[in-house]
Design an enzyme around this catalytic site. Structure first.
Site, short mmCIF file in Angstrom:
data_model
loop_
_atom_site.label_atom_id
_atom_site.label_comp_id
_atom_site.label_asym_id
_atom_site.label_seq_id
_atom_site.Cartn_x
_atom_site.Cartn_y
_atom_site.Cartn_z
N TYR A 135 11.18 29.66 -38.51
CA TYR A 135 12.50 29.89 -37.48
C TYR A 135 12.68 31.25 -37.86
CZ TYR A 135 16.61 28.48 -35.70
OH TYR A 135 17.69 28.15 -34.80
N LYS A 163 8.96 29.37 -33.84
CA LYS A 163 10.47 28.68 -33.10
C LYS A 163 10.80 29.89 -32.65
CE LYS A 163 15.05 26.93 -32.39
NZ LYS A 163 15.92 25.35 -33.69
#
Length: 291
Positions: A135, A163
């Site tokens: 992320y 992400k």
């Protein structure tokens, strides 16, 4: 691991005393799975106010989510932090609880180098058999993981996705260089369709608490080759994408998402300090937006 195209980063419901409300958590999960068509749910991510959750609360959330989902969707545990050893500890707890994968944020505040970011994620991934989603959210962490570092990590067996919130350019670089099967997700709702267009796989969403079904239709329309329909659905969703972060001024997303859910008849309580609830002006703007 197939996490699907639409992943919701779920808020954590609290009761009036600020304690996790398990009945509301179950109702929210049912809403996300049945009505909003989430393929996976992230629990104890930053949208779930993870910085204010204790390790014991996180473990309880992991166990509850796995049991309540009962195979209807995948459960991804937010176990990342700026402390590698603590992240390993939480990841191993999550694995024991039976989650389907973990989400690991770039370490925040201590601003590690690219080599430090690589070693941090490598150490955590090496400690577990679970699939790992990285992320990168530089607006929150200050440090930003480069495309080159992401691709180094993508070569590790159980790091299966990222992400990405840096830019569409960075998404393009990652998609172009990633090994087969490595999935790139947008971490920005308003970039979901552009990310699909450059080869990304899906979205880890906040707006899907409210408009998940429309987002799923947008994704499917694009995948089916109905680009005009996808664009029209993106345009329809765009005010909500922006409003949940910027209406009437920048507000942490758990605040407005929880307010929006309450307006939709699904109350999930307030937020924990240092966050505070939506103001009257923000609530008025939110009512107008959702109308």
């Amino acid at each position: 691991m197939e996490f699907g195209r639409l992943i919701t980063a779920m808020v954590t419901p609290f009761d009036t005393n600020g304690v996790i409300d398990w009945d509301a958590t179950g109702r929210l999960m049912d809403h996300l799975i049945d009505s909003q068509q989430s393929d996976s749910i992230v629990v104890s991510g930053t949208t779930g106010e993870s910085p204010t959750l204790t390790d014991e609360e996180k473990e309880a959330l992991f166990r509850f989510a796995v049991k309540h989902a009962d195979g209807r969707c995948k459960i991804i545990a937010g176990t990342g932090s700026n402390d590698t050893a603590h992240s390993i500890h939480l990841t191993q707890i999550a694995e024991e609880c039976g989650v389907d994968g973990v989400l690991l944020v770039v370490p925040y505040y201590n601003k590690p180098s690219q080599e430090g970011i690589f070693q941090h994620f490598k150490a955590i991934a090496s400690s577990t058999k679970l699939p790992v989603m990285l992320y990168n959210v530089p607006s929150r962490t200050v440090a930003s993981m480069t495309a080159e570092t992401t691709l180094r990590l993508a070569a590790l067996d159980n790091i299966v996705a990222t992400k990405e919130c840096a830019s569409t350019d960075q998404v393009t670089q990652i998609v172009a260089g990633a090994p087969e099967g490595f999935r790139v997700y947008s971490g920005d709702d308003s970039a979901a369709l552009p990310v699909l267009a450059v080869g990304g796989y899906g979205i880890v969403s906040v707006a899907s608490h409210i408009i998940g079904a429309d987002m799923k239709r947008m994704i499917q329309a694009y995948l089916n080759g109905s680009v005009q329909e996808a664009a029209e659905l993106h345009q329809k969703c765009h005010p909500v994408f922006k409003g949940l972060f910027e209406l009437p001024n920048p507000v942490p997303n758990p605040v407005l998402v929880k307010a929006a859910l309450a307006l939709r008849g699904l109350p999930v309580g307030g937020v924990r300090l240092p966050l505070v609830g939506a103001t009257e002006a923000e609530m008025a703007s939110l009512r107008e937006l959702l109308a």
